[in-house]
Motif scaffolding. Structure first.
Motif, PDB file in Angstrom:
ATOM      1  N   UNK A  40      -9.234  -2.464  -5.586  1.00  0.00           N
ATOM      2  CA  UNK A  40      -9.054  -1.406  -4.370  1.00  0.00           C
ATOM      3  C   UNK A  40      -7.805  -1.626  -3.908  1.00  0.00           C
ATOM      4  N   UNK A  41      -7.020  -0.520  -4.198  1.00  0.00           N
ATOM      5  CA  UNK A  41      -5.683  -0.699  -3.445  1.00  0.00           C
ATOM      6  C   UNK A  41      -5.793  -0.347  -2.284  1.00  0.00           C
ATOM      7  N   UNK A  42      -4.774  -0.898  -1.378  1.00  0.00           N
ATOM      8  CA  UNK A  42      -4.587  -0.657   0.220  1.00  0.00           C
ATOM      9  C   UNK A  42      -3.358  -0.865   0.783  1.00  0.00           C
ATOM     10  N   UNK A  43      -3.042  -0.537   1.998  1.00  0.00           N
ATOM     11  CA  UNK A  43      -1.704  -0.504   2.387  1.00  0.00           C
ATOM     12  C   UNK A  43      -1.694  -1.680   3.459  1.00  0.00           C
ATOM     13  N   UNK A  44      -0.865  -2.980   3.025  1.00  0.00           N
ATOM     14  CA  UNK A  44      -0.770  -4.047   3.663  1.00  0.00           C
ATOM     15  C   UNK A  44      -0.530  -4.145   5.184  1.00  0.00           C
ATOM     16  N   UNK A  45      -0.036  -2.926   5.496  1.00  0.00           N
ATOM     17  CA  UNK A  45       0.443  -2.784   7.076  1.00  0.00           C
ATOM     18  C   UNK A  45      -0.892  -2.144   7.763  1.00  0.00           C
ATOM     19  N   UNK A  46      -1.756  -1.757   7.128  1.00  0.00           N
ATOM     20  CA  UNK A  46      -3.178  -1.131   7.615  1.00  0.00           C
ATOM     21  C   UNK A  46      -4.436  -1.672   6.822  1.00  0.00           C
ATOM     22  N   UNK A  47      -4.823  -2.983   6.512  1.00  0.00           N
ATOM     23  CA  UNK A  47      -5.689  -3.241   5.664  1.00  0.00           C
ATOM     24  C   UNK A  47      -7.056  -2.567   6.196  1.00  0.00           C
ATOM     25  N   UNK A  48      -7.846  -2.432   5.263  1.00  0.00           N
ATOM     26  CA  UNK A  48      -9.186  -1.672   5.485  1.00  0.00           C
ATOM     27  C   UNK A  48     -10.083  -3.013   6.458  1.00  0.00           C
ATOM     28  N   UNK A  49     -11.091  -2.334   6.944  1.00  0.00           N
ATOM     29  CA  UNK A  49     -12.110  -3.245   7.617  1.00  0.00           C
ATOM     30  C   UNK A  49     -13.076  -4.028   6.617  1.00  0.00           C
ATOM     31  N   UNK A  50     -13.126  -3.448   5.526  1.00  0.00           N
ATOM     32  CA  UNK A  50     -14.010  -4.101   4.537  1.00  0.00           C
ATOM     33  C   UNK A  50     -13.227  -5.415   3.953  1.00  0.00           C
ATOM     34  N   UNK A  51     -11.762  -5.564   4.106  1.00  0.00           N
ATOM     35  CA  UNK A  51     -11.102  -6.808   3.662  1.00  0.00           C
ATOM     36  C   UNK A  51     -11.195  -7.632   4.858  1.00  0.00           C
ATOM     37  N   UNK A  52     -10.728  -6.977   6.047  1.00  0.00           N
ATOM     38  CA  UNK A  52     -10.679  -8.032   7.125  1.00  0.00           C
ATOM     39  C   UNK A  52     -11.894  -8.784   7.389  1.00  0.00           C
ATOM     40  N   UNK A  53     -13.050  -8.186   7.034  1.00  0.00           N
ATOM     41  CA  UNK A  53     -14.288  -8.988   7.193  1.00  0.00           C
ATOM     42  C   UNK A  53     -14.296 -10.185   6.364  1.00  0.00           C
ATOM     43  N   UNK A  54     -13.599 -10.040   5.133  1.00  0.00           N
ATOM     44  CA  UNK A  54     -13.563 -11.023   4.175  1.00  0.00           C
ATOM     45  C   UNK A  54     -12.606 -12.093   4.196  1.00  0.00           C
ATOM     46  N   UNK A  55     -11.358 -11.334   4.487  1.00  0.00           N
ATOM     47  CA  UNK A  55      -9.923 -12.223   4.791  1.00  0.00           C
ATOM     48  C   UNK A  55      -9.295 -11.583   6.172  1.00  0.00           C
ATOM     49  N   UNK A  56      -9.698 -12.322   7.174  1.00  0.00           N
ATOM     50  CA  UNK A  56      -8.939 -11.881   8.471  1.00  0.00           C
ATOM     51  C   UNK A  56      -7.383 -11.485   8.459  1.00  0.00           C
ATOM     52  N   UNK A  57      -6.992 -12.057   7.735  1.00  0.00           N
ATOM     53  CA  UNK A  57      -5.302 -12.008   7.587  1.00  0.00           C
ATOM     54  C   UNK A  57      -5.005 -10.699   6.586  1.00  0.00           C
ATOM     55  N   UNK A  58      -5.875 -10.291   5.881  1.00  0.00           N
ATOM     56  CA  UNK A  58      -5.955  -9.011   5.229  1.00  0.00           C
ATOM     57  C   UNK A  58      -4.667  -9.065   4.270  1.00  0.00           C
ATOM     58  N   UNK A  59      -4.494 -10.002   3.757  1.00  0.00           N
ATOM     59  CA  UNK A  59      -3.435 -10.273   2.763  1.00  0.00           C
ATOM     60  C   UNK A  59      -3.666 -10.009   1.511  1.00  0.00           C
ATOM     61  N   UNK A  60      -2.608  -9.342   0.488  1.00  0.00           N
ATOM     62  CA  UNK A  60      -2.703  -8.957  -0.886  1.00  0.00           C
ATOM     63  C   UNK A  60      -2.042 -10.026  -1.670  1.00  0.00           C
ATOM     64  N   UNK A  61      -2.653 -10.301  -2.609  1.00  0.00           N
ATOM     65  CA  UNK A  61      -3.965  -9.880  -3.201  1.00  0.00           C
ATOM     66  C   UNK A  61      -5.166 -10.673  -2.557  1.00  0.00           C
ATOM     67  N   UNK A  62      -6.426 -10.355  -2.531  1.00  0.00           N
ATOM     68  CA  UNK A  62      -7.534 -10.828  -1.923  1.00  0.00           C
ATOM     69  C   UNK A  62      -8.703 -10.803  -3.175  1.00  0.00           C
ATOM     70  N   UNK A  63      -9.245 -11.804  -3.695  1.00  0.00           N
ATOM     71  CA  UNK A  63     -10.195 -11.614  -4.772  1.00  0.00           C
ATOM     72  C   UNK A  63     -11.405 -12.172  -4.210  1.00  0.00           C
ATOM     73  N   UNK A  64     -12.414 -11.283  -4.376  1.00  0.00           N
ATOM     74  CA  UNK A  64     -13.905 -11.679  -4.099  1.00  0.00           C
ATOM     75  C   UNK A  64     -14.997 -11.559  -5.160  1.00  0.00           C
TER      76      UNK A  64
END
Length: 213
Positions: free
Chosen positions: A39-63
């Motif tokens: 799932x590609x995303x803009x690091x300056x605007x991480x999606x909520x689905x990522x922030x729920x898993x990693x509050x820092x919203x950093x890339x990459x994040x593996x789940x």
């Protein structure tokens, strides 16, 4: 509260489409032949689905189910241990430790300079570009020693180097003829199926994808 386990039934890699370290992780994923959603995303605007898993919203994040990892090198090590074949580390402890030290040096010496080039002011960026070019040229004997970096087998070290070398034209670094062995090494990596699969659309524009023979 929704748990990670119920939200993600398959392995998912949240990735910036331009981050070199995220690219390293995607390359390792494809080299291992792992089935995963990217799932590609803009690091300056991480999606909520990522922030729920990693509050820092950093890339990459593996789940993967209840596991959340968000450091590229840790993710790459996890993938190599989680999926043993093909191995991207040699099996003996000494060789694995040496490979980890090499990757650490690559991060400290070369990725640090890449970060300065991309995220610093003009003067500091120009200085970092000069230092990176000179440091790569000084490492020519290391690139010339084997088919892959200090090894006859493709490894996580090569996964770490390929995205850096791919970005050289995009950041304005043109290596001289005396460093042709680095270009030859890079082309061997760029022609691999996994490397082609690892490229985001944005990364495809950074350099011309070589024609496979």
């Amino acid at each position: 509260m929704v748990t990670v386990n119920t939200r993600r039934s398959v392995m998912t890699l949240f990735s910036s489409p331009t981050c070199a370290l995220s690219h390293c992780t995607r390359l390792a994923l494809h080299e291992k032949g792992v089935t995963a959603e990217i799932e590609y995303f803009d690091p300056s605007d991480p999606p909520e689905s990522l922030l729920e898993l990693n509050p820092n919203g950093t890339s990459p994040t593996l789940v993967e189910r209840d596991l959340v990892l968000y450091d590229s090198r840790i993710i790459m090590e996890y993938l190599d241990e989680r999926f043993p074949h093909p191995p991207l580390h040699q099996m003996d402890p000494v060789s694995r430790a040496n490979a980890r030290m090499i990757i650490k040096r690559i991060d400290q010496d070369w990725y640090h300079l890449l970060d300065e080039i991309l995220n610093s002011g003009e003067k500091k960026s120009a200085r970092a570009k000069k230092m990176l070019k000179e440091s790569l040229i000084a490492a020519v004997p290391l690139f010339a020693a084997n088919e892959f970096f200090l090894s006859e087998d493709f490894s996580l070290i090569d996964c770490s180097l390929a995205p850096l070398l791919w970005r050289l034209p995009d950041i304005g670094i043109d290596l001289p003829e005396s460093a042709s062995v680095i270009d030859a090494y890079a082309q061997r990596l760029f022609k691999r199926d996994a490397f082609h699969a690892s490229l985001s659309e944005e990364e495809q524009e950074m350099a011309k994808v070589p024609v496979k023979k």
